[in-house]
Scaffold this motif. Structure first.
Motif: not given
Length: 295
Positions: A1-10, A151-163, A187-192
């Motif tokens: 399972m990939v990890t999705i990490v928020p990235h902040l640009w300062f 939401v429909m688009y993202y949950t169709s792409i990432f595994p372990d996803s649900e609305i 949830r995308l890859n089991n992340q909220s």
């Protein structure tokens, strides 16, 4: 399972912001900080850090992008005392977007912009939650009315996803006639994640200031996410892409931090030079240039 990490640009104060956030939020720490040399912006400082046990990343890379409320971070709190503590700290030198108050959707909630420009939603959570900090996508301006589609688009792409929720505005609840989705928790890859259509008619939208890193185990995963998400060829650069809604993603190998922060100065410099020339990341080539000096 990939990890999705928020990235902040300062611009030039990522270090100050990261130190502030990790000192404020419990169970937080700086995991890694390093300087990349020879980028188009010169020397840039990069960070990996945990907030409430969740992974985030940040960079000081010049005044190219500015945070907007299109992507905010919602902090879920277990009591009103914690709401007050976080609100009072984050609002200092910041700006109120929605006052801390009781609303039909939450008994104690507020939305603010902190002194670094990042927007936060502070909310009392009556129900148990899986993650304390949840990225919140607001579909506004040219993306108004596209929240449900996204939401429909993202949950169709990432595994372990649900609305988990899909709630809609009723007649008269939104000034913006394009707005349909009042709230979705998914949830995308089991992340909220959360999403909604802007009920007003604001002109801000998504940009690179807050992007999402997808950390992939191999080139097959990199190819999969790149091919499914990239919709703007002109935005493809150094592993970055934009999807059809304008949300920015970085599709990277899961050892990217190690390649850019460990080894000799020569190894790090070769990896930096190599990935700066890429659009989609070639993980095998990065590994090759990193190992050249020691093979």
């Amino acid at each position: 399972m990939v990890t999705i990490v928020p990235h902040l640009w300062f611009d030039d104060n990522a270090g100050e912001a990261v130190d502030f956030y990790t000192s404020l939020i419990s169970n937080s720490k700086v995991v890694n900080r390093y300087v990349l040399e020879g980028t188009p912006s010169g020397s840039v400082e990069s960070f990996t850090f945990d907030l409430a046990g969740q992974t985030f990343a940040a960079i000081s890379d010049g005044p190219l992008f500015t945070f907007t409320p299109a992507v905010s971070l919602m902090i879920l709190c277990r009591d009103e005392e914690e709401v007050n503590l976080l609100w009072n700290a984050l609002i200092s030198e910041g700006e109120v977007l929605m006052p801390l108050d009781t609303y039909p959707f939450n008994k104690y909630y507020g939305w603010l912009k902190d002194r670094f420009g990042l927007t936060w939603q502070i909310a009392f959570a009556e129900e148990p939650f899986k993650e304390k900090i949840v990225p919140h996508l607001l579909f506004a301006h040219r993306q108004s009315g596209k929240g449900e589609e996204a939401v429909m688009y993202y949950t169709s792409i990432f595994p372990d996803s649900e609305i988990e929720d899909m709630l809609y505005y009723k007649e008269g609840e939104a000034d913006n006639k394009k707005a349909k989705l009042m709230f979705s928790g998914f949830r995308l890859n089991n992340q909220s994640f959360n999403a909604m259509d802007d009920p007003m008619e604001e002109e801000f939208t998504f940009n690179e200031a807050l992007s999402f890193m997808i950390l992939c185990k191999d080139q097959k995963e990199i190819d999969y996410y790149w091919n499914n998400l990239s919709a703007h060829p002109q935005a493809e650069e150094c592993g970055w892409l934009k999807d059809r809604f304008g949300v920015s993603w970085q599709v990277l190998p899961d050892n990217m931090d190690d390649l850019l922060s460990t080894g000799t100065k020569g190894q790090i410099q070769r990896v930096t030079e190599a990935f700066l020339k890429m659009k989609k990341i070639d993980s095998a080539l990065l590994e090759k240039v990193w190992h050249e000096e020691t093979s």
